[in-house]
Design an enzyme around this catalytic site. Structure first.
Site, PDB file in Angstrom:
ATOM      1  N   HIS A   1      -2.869   7.559   7.139  1.00 36.25           N
ATOM      2  CA  HIS A   1      -1.240   8.202   6.119  1.00 36.25           C
ATOM      3  C   HIS A   1      -2.176   8.978   6.059  1.00 36.25           C
ATOM      4  CE1 HIS A   1       2.926   6.269   6.332  1.00 36.25           C
ATOM      5  NE2 HIS A   1       1.783   4.908   5.946  1.00 36.25           N
TER       6      HIS A   1
ATOM      7  N   GLN B   1       2.811   9.670   1.332  1.00 34.82           N
ATOM      8  CA  GLN B   1       3.849   9.135   1.703  1.00 34.82           C
ATOM      9  C   GLN B   1       4.545   9.536   0.530  1.00 34.82           C
ATOM     10  OE1 GLN B   1       2.423   5.076   2.643  1.00 34.82           O
ATOM     11  NE2 GLN B   1       4.474   4.693   3.195  1.00 34.82           N
TER      12      GLN B   1
ATOM     13  N   GLY C   1       1.045  -1.046  -0.079  1.00 36.45           N
ATOM     14  CA  GLY C   1      -0.080   0.039  -0.197  1.00 36.45           C
ATOM     15  C   GLY C   1       1.007   0.757   0.139  1.00 36.45           C
TER      16      GLY C   1
ATOM     17  N   HIS D   1      -4.167   1.403   7.890  1.00 37.63           N
ATOM     18  CA  HIS D   1      -2.253   2.160   7.064  1.00 37.63           C
ATOM     19  C   HIS D   1      -2.340   3.630   6.399  1.00 37.63           C
ATOM     20  CE1 HIS D   1       1.774   1.183   7.920  1.00 37.63           C
ATOM     21  NE2 HIS D   1       1.183   2.127   7.091  1.00 37.63           N
ATOM     22  N   GLU D   2      -3.909   2.217   5.608  1.00 39.92           N
ATOM     23  CA  GLU D   2      -3.305   3.670   4.675  1.00 39.92           C
ATOM     24  C   GLU D   2      -4.294   4.227   4.801  1.00 39.92           C
ATOM     25  OE1 GLU D   2      -0.546   3.409   2.716  1.00 39.92           O
ATOM     26  OE2 GLU D   2      -0.290   1.325   3.408  1.00 39.92           O
TER      27      GLU D   2
ATOM     28  N   CYS E   1       6.337   0.297   8.139  1.00 40.83           N
ATOM     29  CA  CYS E   1       5.663   1.094   7.147  1.00 40.83           C
ATOM     30  C   CYS E   1       6.724   1.679   5.613  1.00 40.83           C
ATOM     31  CB  CYS E   1       5.314   2.380   8.033  1.00 40.83           C
ATOM     32  SG  CYS E   1       5.186   2.846   7.351  1.00 40.83           S
ATOM     33  N   LEU E   2       6.498   1.691   4.964  1.00 46.07           N
ATOM     34  CA  LEU E   2       7.718   2.198   4.143  1.00 46.07           C
ATOM     35  C   LEU E   2       8.320   3.673   4.540  1.00 46.07           C
ATOM     36  CD1 LEU E   2       6.329   1.532   0.274  1.00 46.07           C
ATOM     37  CD2 LEU E   2       7.993  -0.238   2.147  1.00 46.07           C
TER      38      LEU E   2
HETATM   39 ZN    ZN Z   1       3.324   3.197   6.246  1.00 45.20          ZN
END
Ligand code: ZN
Length: 179
Positions: free
Chosen positions: A156, A53, A48, A152-153, A110-111
């Protein structure tokens, strides 16, 4: 085009993202941004990616968990997490609510917090309403790992990160993750 994924500490990750103007849906610029997000998510690789991000404060995220990737993972690991394939999904201006009151805790990463993970509790099931990339209303009712990805997304898009919900004493360098 692959875009740079910003890391925690960047203020854009802590802002409530702006609503996408419905008049922008279907435009060349928005479609390019969506395509960049998909490419960046796949390259990372991740399941995702939310627009903040890559530094774009917009209520927009993409999700995908591919069958080919799941096949490379341990079967017990996948079934324990109720991880199932998620088709490529684009969400614009999503809203989310829990379904039922079940909560599940697993390690999550998380990225934008590269190299770390922590046990994070999430709703077992969620209901999401959003627009797709053509501007058509969509509704998703997902549970298990796909529901975790959605939470999670969408977090963000509201300036939240998993570290806001994690069990702090489980915060772990990914090289130190238990099997
Ligand atoms: Zn994330």
């Amino acid at each position: 085009m692959i875009r740079k994924i910003v890391q925690t500490g960047n203020p854009v990750l802590r802002q409530v993202a702006e609503q996408v103007d419905v008049d922008d849906i279907g435009t060349k610029a928005l479609n390019k941004l969506i395509d960049d997000m998909i490419e960046t998510m796949r390259k990372a690789p991740g399941v995702g990616l939310a627009a903040p991000q890559i530094g774009e404060s917009l209520q927009l995220c993409v999700l995908e968990d591919r069958e080919e990737l799941l096949e490379t993972l341990d079967e017990d690991y996948v079934s324990e997490r109720k991880r199932t394939a998620v088709p490529l999904t684009v969400l614009i201006n999503p809203t989310i609510e829990p379904v039922g009151d079940g909560r599940i805790a697993f390690y999550e990463g998380c990225l934008s917090i590269s190299g770390y993970a922590a046990i994070t509790e999430r709703w077992e099931g969620v209901h999401v309403r959003a627009l797709d990339r053509e501007g058509k209303p969509i509704e998703l009712r997902w549970k298990g790992w796909p529901a975790r990805i959605l939470q999670h997304e969408i977090d963000h898009l509201n300036g939240m990160l998993y570290v806001d919900h994690m069990d702090t004493r489980t915060f772990t360098d990914t090289n130190e993750l238990p099997d």
